[in-house]
Scaffold this motif. Structure first.
Motif, PDB file in Angstrom:
ATOM      1  N   ASP A   1       0.789  -1.234   0.000  1.00 22.76           N
ATOM      2  CA  ASP A   1       0.000   0.000   0.000  1.00 22.76           C
ATOM      3  C   ASP A   1       0.821   1.284   0.000  1.00 22.76           C
ATOM      4  O   ASP A   1       0.281   2.347  -0.266  1.00 22.76           O
ATOM      5  N   CYS A   2       2.106   1.204   0.295  1.00 21.53           N
ATOM      6  CA  CYS A   2       2.949   2.403   0.391  1.00 21.53           C
ATOM      7  C   CYS A   2       3.110   3.069  -0.986  1.00 21.53           C
ATOM      8  O   CYS A   2       3.737   2.495  -1.874  1.00 21.53           O
ATOM      9  N   PRO A   3       2.555   4.284  -1.167  1.00 23.36           N
ATOM     10  CA  PRO A   3       2.647   4.941  -2.473  1.00 23.36           C
ATOM     11  C   PRO A   3       4.082   5.165  -2.969  1.00 23.36           C
ATOM     12  O   PRO A   3       4.367   4.884  -4.137  1.00 23.36           O
ATOM     13  N   PRO A   4       5.024   5.646  -2.130  1.00 24.04           N
ATOM     14  CA  PRO A   4       6.388   5.853  -2.638  1.00 24.04           C
ATOM     15  C   PRO A   4       7.271   4.599  -2.566  1.00 24.04           C
ATOM     16  O   PRO A   4       8.448   4.649  -2.888  1.00 24.04           O
ATOM     17  N   LYS A   5       6.687   3.449  -2.139  1.00 30.17           N
ATOM     18  CA  LYS A   5       7.431   2.178  -2.046  1.00 30.17           C
ATOM     19  C   LYS A   5       8.661   2.315  -1.138  1.00 30.17           C
ATOM     20  O   LYS A   5       9.750   1.864  -1.459  1.00 30.17           O
ATOM     21  N   ALA A   6       8.438   2.908   0.033  1.00 31.71           N
ATOM     22  CA  ALA A   6       9.517   3.132   0.994  1.00 31.71           C
ATOM     23  C   ALA A   6       9.688   1.975   1.970  1.00 31.71           C
ATOM     24  O   ALA A   6      10.610   1.978   2.772  1.00 31.71           O
ATOM     25  N   ILE A   7       8.788   0.990   1.919  1.00 34.06           N
ATOM     26  CA  ILE A   7       8.797  -0.091   2.908  1.00 34.06           C
ATOM     27  C   ILE A   7       9.276  -1.400   2.298  1.00 34.06           C
ATOM     28  O   ILE A   7       8.831  -1.796   1.226  1.00 34.06           O
ATOM     29  N   THR A   8      10.172  -2.051   3.023  1.00 39.13           N
ATOM     30  CA  THR A   8      10.655  -3.374   2.645  1.00 39.13           C
ATOM     31  C   THR A   8      10.261  -4.346   3.744  1.00 39.13           C
ATOM     32  O   THR A   8      10.438  -4.057   4.927  1.00 39.13           O
ATOM     33  N   VAL A   9       9.697  -5.485   3.343  1.00 34.97           N
ATOM     34  CA  VAL A   9       9.323  -6.527   4.299  1.00 34.97           C
ATOM     35  C   VAL A   9      10.093  -7.782   3.928  1.00 34.97           C
ATOM     36  O   VAL A   9      10.033  -8.243   2.797  1.00 34.97           O
ATOM     37  N   GLU A  10      10.827  -8.298   4.881  1.00 37.05           N
ATOM     38  CA  GLU A  10      11.619  -9.513   4.668  1.00 37.05           C
ATOM     39  C   GLU A  10      10.922 -10.683   5.339  1.00 37.05           C
ATOM     40  O   GLU A  10      10.444 -10.568   6.453  1.00 37.05           O
ATOM     41  N   HIS A  11      10.873 -11.810   4.656  1.00 43.44           N
ATOM     42  CA  HIS A  11      10.299 -13.002   5.266  1.00 43.44           C
ATOM     43  C   HIS A  11      11.405 -13.772   5.966  1.00 43.44           C
ATOM     44  O   HIS A  11      12.481 -13.973   5.423  1.00 43.44           O
ATOM     45  N   SER A  12      11.124 -14.208   7.175  1.00 47.15           N
ATOM     46  CA  SER A  12      12.087 -14.999   7.923  1.00 47.15           C
ATOM     47  C   SER A  12      11.394 -16.239   8.471  1.00 47.15           C
ATOM     48  O   SER A  12      10.518 -16.140   9.324  1.00 47.15           O
ATOM     49  N   GLY A  13      11.790 -17.396   8.008  1.00 47.02           N
ATOM     50  CA  GLY A  13      11.220 -18.633   8.498  1.00 47.02           C
ATOM     51  C   GLY A  13      11.729 -19.000   9.866  1.00 47.02           C
ATOM     52  O   GLY A  13      11.313 -19.998  10.439  1.00 47.02           O
ATOM     53  N   LYS A  14      12.628 -18.207  10.432  1.00 46.61           N
ATOM     54  CA  LYS A  14      13.229 -18.510  11.728  1.00 46.61           C
ATOM     55  C   LYS A  14      12.517 -17.824  12.886  1.00 46.61           C
ATOM     56  O   LYS A  14      12.984 -17.855  13.996  1.00 46.61           O
ATOM     57  N   SER A  15      11.402 -17.213  12.625  1.00 43.79           N
ATOM     58  CA  SER A  15      10.658 -16.549  13.691  1.00 43.79           C
ATOM     59  C   SER A  15      10.064 -17.593  14.628  1.00 43.79           C
ATOM     60  O   SER A  15       9.384 -18.505  14.201  1.00 43.79           O
TER      61      SER A  15
END
Length: 92
Positions: free
Chosen positions: A53-67
């Motif tokens: 949803d971030c209009p300027p694409k300022a957000i990165t989300v990393e997936h971590s299977g180690k949570s």
């Protein structure tokens, strides 16, 4: 889970869309800078709503299977390293 969600302050325009999108209240607006910040990184469900949803694409989300705290939709459906898209059939 620190580092799952990151916000590039140089790209963030302070619109607050990501804060409204987050179902677990991970993101907040910083009064001093007027930009979004990651307030509660351990509560991230890795749903990618803020990222999408971030209009300027300022957000990165990393997936971590180690949570060890909780499992994400990636873990539940076995999409290791794949991007989820809206409208995609999750049944394989």
């Amino acid at each position: 889970m620190t580092g799952i969600v990151t916000i590039d302050a140089a790209l963030c325009d302070g619109c607050g869309v990501c804060v409204d999108s987050c179902p677990t209240d991970v993101l907040r607006m910083d009064a001093a800078s007027g930009k979004a910040v990651v307030a509660y990184p351990r509560d991230c469900h890795v749903c990618f709503l803020c990222h999408n949803d971030c209009p300027p694409k300022a957000i990165t989300v990393e997936h971590s299977g180690k949570s060890t705290r909780r499992r994400s939709v990636y873990d539940i459906h076995g999409f290791e390293g794949e991007a989820l898209t809206f409208g995609r059939d999750l049944k394989r």
